[in-house]
Write a protein that holds these residues in place. Structure first.
Motif, PDB file in Angstrom:
ATOM      1  N   ARG A   1       0.826  -1.212   0.000  1.00 39.78           N
ATOM      2  CA  ARG A   1       0.000   0.000   0.000  1.00 39.78           C
ATOM      3  C   ARG A   1       0.858   1.259   0.000  1.00 39.78           C
ATOM      4  N   LEU A   2       1.936   1.225   0.760  1.00 43.68           N
ATOM      5  CA  LEU A   2       2.817   2.388   0.802  1.00 43.68           C
ATOM      6  C   LEU A   2       3.446   2.638  -0.569  1.00 43.68           C
ATOM      7  N   LEU A   3       3.877   1.559  -1.229  1.00 41.56           N
ATOM      8  CA  LEU A   3       4.479   1.703  -2.544  1.00 41.56           C
ATOM      9  C   LEU A   3       3.461   2.205  -3.567  1.00 41.56           C
ATOM     10  N   LEU A   4       2.223   1.698  -3.491  1.00 46.63           N
ATOM     11  CA  LEU A   4       1.173   2.162  -4.400  1.00 46.63           C
ATOM     12  C   LEU A   4       0.850   3.634  -4.163  1.00 46.63           C
ATOM     13  N   ALA A   5       0.839   4.047  -2.892  1.00 46.73           N
ATOM     14  CA  ALA A   5       0.582   5.456  -2.574  1.00 46.73           C
ATOM     15  C   ALA A   5       1.680   6.346  -3.145  1.00 46.73           C
ATOM     16  N   LYS A   6       2.911   5.877  -3.069  1.00 48.76           N
ATOM     17  CA  LYS A   6       4.022   6.661  -3.604  1.00 48.76           C
ATOM     18  C   LYS A   6       3.958   6.736  -5.128  1.00 48.76           C
ATOM     19  N   TYR A   7       3.587   5.631  -5.776  1.00 48.26           N
ATOM     20  CA  TYR A   7       3.493   5.688  -7.237  1.00 48.26           C
ATOM     21  C   TYR A   7       2.306   6.551  -7.673  1.00 48.26           C
ATOM     22  N   ALA A   8       1.202   6.476  -6.938  1.00 42.98           N
ATOM     23  CA  ALA A   8       0.071   7.358  -7.246  1.00 42.98           C
ATOM     24  C   ALA A   8       0.484   8.821  -7.101  1.00 42.98           C
ATOM     25  N   THR A   9       1.332   9.103  -6.140  1.00 42.57           N
ATOM     26  CA  THR A   9       1.864  10.455  -5.985  1.00 42.57           C
ATOM     27  C   THR A   9       2.703  10.844  -7.194  1.00 42.57           C
ATOM     28  N   MET A  10       3.502   9.888  -7.702  1.00 36.82           N
ATOM     29  CA  MET A  10       4.306  10.159  -8.895  1.00 36.82           C
ATOM     30  C   MET A  10       3.421  10.458 -10.104  1.00 36.82           C
ATOM     31  N   VAL A  11       2.353   9.684 -10.267  1.00 38.17           N
ATOM     32  CA  VAL A  11       1.433   9.915 -11.385  1.00 38.17           C
ATOM     33  C   VAL A  11       0.804  11.304 -11.277  1.00 38.17           C
ATOM     34  N   THR A  12       0.395  11.674 -10.075  1.00 38.31           N
ATOM     35  CA  THR A  12      -0.195  12.998  -9.862  1.00 38.31           C
ATOM     36  C   THR A  12       0.812  14.099 -10.150  1.00 38.31           C
TER      37      THR A  12
END
Length: 341
Positions: A179-190
């Motif tokens: 979940r932490l990694l997905l949150a960080k990648y979602a931040t990158m996409v944003t």
């Protein structure tokens, strides 16, 4: 002795063992852990989340992931480094617009003094319609400025946390490593979307101030309305954002390999430069279609009438492959990584 009296009598405690202290469910004594359901997440040994009896563990609550993403995005956008990168991106269209205005002050057309490629092709139309400054600015920033900004932010995502000593505390929270990694990648996409929009909006504002607006001519020579042009500008911004997703996944993977944020950022930007150099060597034409930057400028096909989708679809497919490969590699590395900082 009756059976009732026998039950009322306290059990004898064997020598050497202390009688356990009774703690009401859902409450914790001073200095004592909470007695309840222990939920072992993906964070690894020693990072279990504790929830009181009868409560839903926060690790599986859908709003917990949203809150984690919001927290990551807020921290990323508050960093001075991120604000400086966005400031540089916003300044590029201003410089391009002023340069074109000065160059065309004598009545000549922009781009007549040399150059080639899609950037100058758009630049020649800026004096006729300021909306073309949006396309020119994106074409000018995509080869270096935009990917460099994404590489810096992505490279620092995990390695920066480890370097500052906050990664271990993030894993103690009931988020789980995936979940932490997905949150960080979602931040990158944003961030990819935000950086692209910063360039586009800055270029639109400068183009409206320095040049006329109105109907525009596509690359195919047909005329479209200004509203249609704005719609295509938005599609181009989304296409540019999608072009950066493969690099973001690569940078996130590199960030899981080291505890040094500077090393991760330098490695990601170095890989970006290397790939772009390889993409310009004619003798390597066999491998160039597999490089993540090969189809970046395919967004220009959105300015054709009708739109030419072949190169755009190849670009989206290639970015999806990079996201899948390096996203899986980042997860495999991060979920087995021994976090000590």
């Amino acid at each position: 002795m009756s059976r009732a009296e026998a039950k009322a009598e306290p059990e004898e405690v064997p020598p050497g063992k202390a009688e356990p202290e009774k703690v009401p469910p859902g409450k914790a004594a001073q200095g004592k852990p909470v007695q309840g359901n222990v939920v072992q997440g993906e964070a690894g040994p020693g990072t279990a989340a504790v929830a009181a009896d009868g409560e839903i563990p926060r690790a599986v609550h859908p709003f917990w992931s949203l809150g984690l993403f919001r927290s990551e995005l807020t921290i990323t956008l508050r960093r001075w480094r991120t604000l400086a990168l966005l400031g540089v991106l916003a300044a590029v269209p201003v410089l391009v617009g002023i340069a074109v205005k000065i160059e065309t002050g004598d009545g000549s057309t922009a781009g007549q003094r040399g150059g080639g490629g899609e950037g100058p092709a758009f630049m020649a139309q800026i004096t006729n319609n300021g909306l073309f400054l949006v396309f020119t600015a994106l074409a000018a920033t995509l080869p270096f400025f935009l990917p460099m900004a994404v590489g810096v932010v992505a490279g620092d995502a995990v390695a920066g946390e480890a370097n500052s000593g906050t990664l271990r505390y993030l894993l103690v929270a009931p988020a789980g490593r995936t979940r932490l990694l997905l949150a960080k990648y979602a931040t990158m996409v944003t961030f990819c979307l935000l950086a692209t929009l910063v360039v586009a909006v800055s270029a639109l504002a400068v183009g409206a101030l320095l040049f006329p607006l109105g109907d525009l001519t596509t690359i195919s020579g047909t005329r479209i309305s200004f509203a249609d042009g704005l719609g295509r500008a938005l599609l181009i911004a989304l296409a540019v954002t999608a072009s950066l997703l493969g690099l973001a996944a690569l940078g996130l993977f590199v960030s899981t390999l080291t505890n040094s944020g500077i090393a991760a950022m330098a490695t990601t930007v170095g890989l970006l430069t290397t790939v772009q150099i390889l993409d310009q060597i004619p003798q390597l034409h066999a491998i160039q279609p597999y490089l993540f930057s090969h189809y970046w400028l395919s967004f220009a096909d959105l300015m054709r009438e009708p739109v030419y989708w072949v190169e755009l679809q190849k670009n989206l497919g290639l970015q999806a492959v990079y996201v899948a490969v390096f996203g899986s590699a980042a997860r495999a590395r991060f979920t087995t990584k021994d976090v000590t900082a």
